[in-house]
Design an enzyme around this catalytic site. Structure first.
Site, PDB file in Angstrom:
ATOM      1  N   CYS A  99      67.094  42.131  58.845  1.00 15.24           N
ATOM      2  CA  CYS A  99      65.977  41.183  58.788  1.00 15.24           C
ATOM      3  C   CYS A  99      65.765  40.915  57.312  1.00 15.24           C
ATOM      4  CB  CYS A  99      64.723  41.797  59.412  1.00 15.24           C
ATOM      5  SG  CYS A  99      63.209  40.850  59.079  1.00 15.24           S
ATOM      6  N   CYS A 117      67.324  34.053  58.059  1.00 18.08           N
ATOM      7  CA  CYS A 117      66.543  34.785  59.057  1.00 18.08           C
ATOM      8  C   CYS A 117      67.494  35.230  60.175  1.00 18.08           C
ATOM      9  CB  CYS A 117      65.474  33.847  59.626  1.00 18.08           C
ATOM     10  SG  CYS A 117      64.534  34.561  60.991  1.00 18.08           S
TER      11      CYS A 117
HETATM   12  N1  DGL Z   1      62.968  37.433  58.391  1.00 16.89           N
HETATM   13  C1  DGL Z   1      63.269  37.366  59.771  1.00 16.89           C
HETATM   14  C2  DGL Z   1      64.655  37.958  60.072  1.00 16.89           C
HETATM   15  O1  DGL Z   1      65.515  37.990  59.232  1.00 16.89           O
HETATM   16  C3  DGL Z   1      62.295  37.697  60.849  1.00 16.89           C
HETATM   17  C4  DGL Z   1      60.897  38.133  60.625  1.00 16.89           C
HETATM   18  C5  DGL Z   1      60.018  37.826  61.835  1.00 16.89           C
HETATM   19  O2  DGL Z   1      59.692  36.655  62.004  1.00 16.89           O
HETATM   20  O3  DGL Z   1      59.681  38.748  62.577  1.00 16.89           O
HETATM   21  O4  DGL Z   1      64.930  38.361  61.170  1.00 16.89           O
END
Ligand code: DGL
Length: 269
Positions: free
Chosen positions: A189, A74
């Site tokens: 993301c 993330c």
């Molecule tokens: N998957 C997450 C990232 O790589 C974030 C998604 C979220 O919680 O808004 O930033």
């Protein structure tokens, strides 16, 4: 023999884009997938509150699962907390996920690069430092989207997504300047690779979409070489949802990636 699992962490299903690559490269160890769905989406969280949540959560997760390695799949969490997590848990191995600004800056021909991320990742000093270090010779546009991660969740769980909504979210990535056009969009993301085909379809012109999932899995593989040889566990791959019992769509999705929701795993053989 080391039966400890590799733990993959995200606010939701985005980390599965990394798991998909890791399954090819890094086998032989059980996986634990942790979705902090009780706090999803991370994009709009205040930094101090999210940092506190992440450090507290990892104290619990490390005590509970004793991971051989934790992959913070993330960008929003990693750009905020990776240094703090390493400091708070010095005996643990962490793999971080950060926006691929360096490879984008090396590859661009037009000199116009966009970084598509959550508002949190766009705000981070970490991201600004990456641009200062690697993006000096090109123009980097930061595009923060509040809606794309929830749209990716909806797409993955329900199987459909509003393409006009995707088009509207990615539109600010496309810049024309002095006869040149953006030629690279960094998917900063981990949710976004799941929507990349829709992005390609709705983009005003073709670009390279940089997805770091494979690079993260390769980094995990490299660090795994320093761990004791895997084996002896025979455990199932489980998914942990911080909300408690996950919704049905989540269960089906995780099952497709080889995970049993924790309550089912506990009930099972
Ligand atoms: N998957 C997450 C990232 O790589 C974030 C998604 C979220 O919680 O808004 O930033």
């Amino acid at each position: 023999m080391d039966a400890r699992p590799v733990l993959f962490f995200d606010s939701g299903i985005g980390g599965l884009s990394v798991v998909k690559e890791a399954r090819v490269l890094l086998s032989g160890r059980p996986y634990v997938y942790v979705a902090d769905d009780a706090a999803f989406p991370y994009g709009a969280w205040q930094e101090a509150a999210l940092l506190e949540r992440l450090v507290g959560l990892f104290a619990t997760l490390i005590a509970r699962y004793r991971p051989a390695m934790s992959v913070i799949a993330c960008n929003t969490a990693s750009t905020l907390a990776i240094a703090r997590l390493r400091e708070a848990f010095p005996g643990e191995t962490f793999v971080g996920t950060v926006p691929a600004i360096k490879p984008a800056a090396e590859r661009t021909r037009s000199g116009l690069v966009s970084v598509l991320a959550t508002p949190g990742t766009v705000r981070r000093q970490y991201t600004r430092d990456l641009i200062a270090a690697h993006g000096a010779r090109c123009h980097v546009r930061l595009v923060g989207s509040e809606n794309l991660a929830p749209l990716a969740e909806q797409y993955m769980r329900a199987g459909f997504v509003d393409e006009d909504a995707v088009a509207a979210e990615i539109a600010p990535c496309f810049v024309e300047r002095d006869g040149r056009r953006t030629d690279i969009v960094v998917l900063a993301c981990t949710h976004y690779p799941f929507l990349v085909n829709r992005m390609r379809k709705t983009a005003p012109w073709p670009v390279d979409w940089i997805d770091t999932s494979e690079a993260i899995a390769r980094r995990a593989l490299a660090l795994a070489a320093a761990l004791p040889a895997p084996g002896g566990g025979g455990g199932r791959d489980i998914a942990h949802f911080t909300s408690g019992r996950p919704a049905e769509g989540y269960r089906r999705l995780l099952a497709g990636f080889g995970f049993a929701a924790e309550d089912e795993a506990a009930d099972g053989p």
